[in-house]
Each structure stands twice: as structure tokens, then as C-alpha cells.
Design an enzyme around this catalytic site. Structure first.
Site, PDB file in Angstrom:
ATOM      1  N   LEU A  56       1.002  -1.276   0.120  1.00  0.00           N
ATOM      2  CA  LEU A  56       0.246   0.033  -0.087  1.00  0.00           C
ATOM      3  C   LEU A  56       0.924   1.729  -0.267  1.00  0.00           C
ATOM      4  O   LEU A  56       2.482   1.069   0.524  1.00  0.00           O
ATOM      5  CB  LEU A  56      -0.933  -0.002   1.479  1.00  0.00           C
ATOM      6  CG  LEU A  56      -1.936  -1.246   1.581  1.00  0.00           C
ATOM      7  CD1 LEU A  56      -2.429  -1.346   2.386  1.00  0.00           C
ATOM      8  CD2 LEU A  56      -2.741  -1.227   0.138  1.00  0.00           C
ATOM      9  N   PRO A  57       0.628   2.444  -0.263  1.00  0.00           N
ATOM     10  CA  PRO A  57       0.888   3.553  -0.136  1.00  0.00           C
ATOM     11  C   PRO A  57       2.066   4.126   0.430  1.00  0.00           C
ATOM     12  O   PRO A  57       3.037   4.297   0.681  1.00  0.00           O
ATOM     13  CB  PRO A  57       0.134   4.594  -1.483  1.00  0.00           C
ATOM     14  CG  PRO A  57      -1.079   3.964  -1.532  1.00  0.00           C
ATOM     15  CD  PRO A  57      -0.378   2.360  -1.196  1.00  0.00           C
ATOM     16  N   ASN A  87      -0.901   6.068   6.226  1.00  0.00           N
ATOM     17  CA  ASN A  87      -2.259   6.498   6.557  1.00  0.00           C
ATOM     18  C   ASN A  87      -3.310   5.473   5.747  1.00  0.00           C
ATOM     19  O   ASN A  87      -4.322   4.849   6.316  1.00  0.00           O
ATOM     20  CB  ASN A  87      -2.403   7.915   5.779  1.00  0.00           C
ATOM     21  CG  ASN A  87      -1.776   9.391   6.139  1.00  0.00           C
ATOM     22  OD1 ASN A  87      -1.645   9.040   7.141  1.00  0.00           O
ATOM     23  ND2 ASN A  87      -1.294  10.205   5.348  1.00  0.00           N
ATOM     24  N   LYS A  94      14.146   2.067   3.623  1.00  0.00           N
ATOM     25  CA  LYS A  94      13.885   2.677   2.505  1.00  0.00           C
ATOM     26  C   LYS A  94      13.808   3.832   2.302  1.00  0.00           C
ATOM     27  O   LYS A  94      14.109   4.473   1.294  1.00  0.00           O
ATOM     28  CB  LYS A  94      12.688   1.977   1.851  1.00  0.00           C
ATOM     29  CG  LYS A  94      11.859   2.098   1.204  1.00  0.00           C
ATOM     30  CD  LYS A  94      12.243   1.677   0.652  1.00  0.00           C
ATOM     31  CE  LYS A  94      12.083   2.623  -1.288  1.00  0.00           C
ATOM     32  NZ  LYS A  94       9.812   2.121  -1.500  1.00  0.00           N
ATOM     33  N   LYS A 110       7.329  11.471  -0.592  1.00  0.00           N
ATOM     34  CA  LYS A 110       6.642  11.740   0.535  1.00  0.00           C
ATOM     35  C   LYS A 110       8.005  10.928   1.548  1.00  0.00           C
ATOM     36  O   LYS A 110       8.161  10.803   2.570  1.00  0.00           O
ATOM     37  CB  LYS A 110       5.695  10.502   0.548  1.00  0.00           C
ATOM     38  CG  LYS A 110       5.275   9.945   2.126  1.00  0.00           C
ATOM     39  CD  LYS A 110       4.252   8.314   1.277  1.00  0.00           C
ATOM     40  CE  LYS A 110       5.079   7.407   0.671  1.00  0.00           C
ATOM     41  NZ  LYS A 110       4.917   5.876   1.203  1.00  0.00           N
TER      42      LYS A 110
END
Length: 305
Positions: free
Chosen positions: A73-74, A77, A176, A245
Site C-alpha cells: 500500500l502507498p 495512512n 527504504k 513522500k
């Protein structure tokens, strides 16, 4: 692959990265129960995996080894939202929950405590290598978690790429983010240098050939420029917004630890400016387009300023 200790996996997130990862798992004989909020990815997998309607329904029941659920998932959140949609409550004791997206390490550690309260174990295992690496099974997988559980899932993750256990939970997400900070800085520096050489009259392909046998080489000169910038495809499969991000997470880590971060801060500023100027779905290699658009129009690089 009969030697896999885990033969059933739940998988949430069947998008760009999840698609080739799930296909590799299925090809290895893993029974995958998949979920995605969007209808198109779900339809694409109808004949390959068991598609379920809710995140809570992906948790495997029975089969060899502990129940394993992978999230691709991105960000944090979305991970927390999916857990809140019933997946957290559906985790059974002994379940291994693996977050393979790029989440925030401190939030991952906090979430691991909530998962532990269910008798389950959270592991972070973000990846580097993009869609091409996911397709080829050559991802670098940076795993954070306890030794015993990481040992259990390593053969499964090895189907997807090169597994490196880098520390306790949260360590994978931290590394990462720092890796992408280095990657983002390399791409900026390499692109500025190559554009300067181009304006001077040098052929970019010739420059890359020379640099890639010299000390200036990087992943940007060896992969991103020759494969996505020179052909003007800009389709590496990793979004510029996601890069921003990740490098913001890395900058936050540097500032929180008191590490030097002047270059990191400037890198975040420049990438943020590019993100504001380019399309929301721009590939991260399109930062070269943004840099090129900001070049001087002076046709003579030797003229006085």
C-alpha cells in the site's frame, strides 16, 4: 516450490507493484487471497487468485506454516485505514503481517504494538527495484522484525527478490526512506551535470558511457537516464509523489537524530517544487523534464553572464 514453509498468503494492494508480486507468488505455488479497493486490479486477478471483497477476508485459514498477510500500500495512512476496516480484528494469534510498502518507521513501530496485542507479529519489508524488479523477482527487500519470524518468511520473500534482514521492526521502513533520499539526490546531481554537458555540446549517450565506467556513476546514470530519460518514456513505474513522500520521511529521521541534513533538506525542497509543477501522476524520472524547463535559454554556454 514444495520447500516453501508458507503456502497460503493474504495480499492487500494489487496495483502496479502488487500485480507482478502476486503473479510471482502464484507461479511459485502459493495460494493467494487478494483484495484491492479498485475494481480493475481485482478483475485482472479473478482467474489467478481468490479475490475477496473485504481486507478482513484475506487472512488465510489452514495450510502450511503461520497465516501470512502482505500489504503493498502507498503509505502509513492507507495501511492504518485498511487495518481499521476490520483486518486488525481479523488477525489470529501467530499471524505474520508484512507491510511491504513505504511507510513511516515510527508509525510502523506503534502499529506493531497494536498487532502484538492480537497475538500477531508485524514485519516491515519495503522494497527497492520498481515494477521491473517486481516482475523479474529481483527486488531488494529490506526486512525489519524479530529474528525467528523473519527466518520463517525469508524463503517466501525470496520468491520476490533479495532479502536483507536489517534490524527490528521499523528498520526496513527507515532504510527504504534513506535509500530513496540517496536515489533522489543522485538523480538531481546526475541530471544537472548531464544537462550542463548537453548545453556545452556533449552527447548525453556518450557522457553516460564514459561516466558509467568512472567514479561519477550511480543508479541514475546506469539505469534511469539510459532507460527512461534518453528514450523520453519516463515510465520507470515509481511516482514522483511517492519519491517526495519517502524523502520527507528520510529528512525527518535525519532531523530527529541530529544527523547532518543540509543536502537532504535542499533535495526535498527541489523535489517538492518539481511535484508542484508536474502532473500529479508524474513518474519520478520526469524531474529531468522539470529541470530542463528551468534551463537558461542562452544559446552559447561560453558567453559571459
Amino acid at each position: 516450490m514444495a520447500d516453501l514453509p508458507v503456502r497460503a498468503v493474504g495480499f492487500v494492494g494489487l496495483g502496479r507493484m502488487g500485480d507482478p508480486m502476486v503473479r510471482r507468488l502464484a507461479a511459485a505455488g502459493v495460494d493467494v487471497r487478494g483484495h484491492d479497493a479498485a475494481p480493475d486490479p481485482r478483475a485482472a486477478f479473478a482467474d489467478l487468485v481468490t479475490i475477496v471483497d473485504k481486507p478482513a477476508e484475506v487472512v488465510p485459514v489452514g495450510g502450511d506454516g503461520p497465516p501470512v498477510v502482505i500489504l503493498m500500500l502507498p503509505d502509513s495512512n492507507v495501511v492504518e485505514a485498511v487495518l481499521g476496516e476490520g483486518l486488525l480484528d481479523a488477525l489470529t494469534p501467530g499471524t505474520l503481517l508484512i507491510d511491504m510498502g513505504s511507510s513511516e518507521p515510527m508509525r510502523t513501530k506503534a502499529l506493531a504494538e497494536r498487532v502484538a496485542a492480537r497475538g500477531a507479529v508485524m514485519i516491515d519489508a519495503p522494497v527497492s527495484g520498481g515494477v521491473s524488479g517486481a516482475t523479474a523477482g529481483t527486488l531488494t527487500i529490506m526486512v525489519g522484525g524479530p529474528d525467528t519470524e523473519v527466518g520463517v518468511i525469508t524463503p517466501l520473500l525470496a520468491v520476490l527478490g533479495r532479502v536483507r534482514h536489517v534490524g527490528p521492526v521499523g528498520a526496513g521502513h527507515a532504510l527504504k526512506a534513506l535509500n530513496n533520499l540517496m536515489s533522489a539526490s543522485h538523480l538531481l546531481a546526475s541530471s544537472e551535470a548531464l544537462l550542463a554537458g548537453e548545453r556545452f555540446g556533449l552527447d548525453p549517450a556518450v557522457m553516460l558511457d564514459a561516466v558509467n565506467g568512472s567514479s561519477g556513476r550511480s543508479g541514475s546514470t546506469e539505469n534511469k537516464w539510459p532507460n527512461f530519460v534518453l528514450p523520453e518514456t519516463y515510465n520507470s513505474g515509481f511516482a514522483l509523489a511517492l519519491m517526495v513522500k519517502d524523502i520527507r520521511i528520510a529528512l525527518g529521521l535525519a532531523e530527529a537524530t541530529g544527523a547532518p541534513s543540509a543536502l537532504a533538506a535542499r533535495t526535498v525542497e527541489l523535489w517538492s517544487e518539481a511535484a508542484a509543477a508536474l502532473a500529479p501522476d508524474a513518474d519520478h524520472t520526469e524531474i529531468v523534464r522539470w529541470l530542463r524547463a528551468g534551463e537558461s535559454t542562452d544559446p552559447d554556454p561560453r558567453s559571459d553572464r
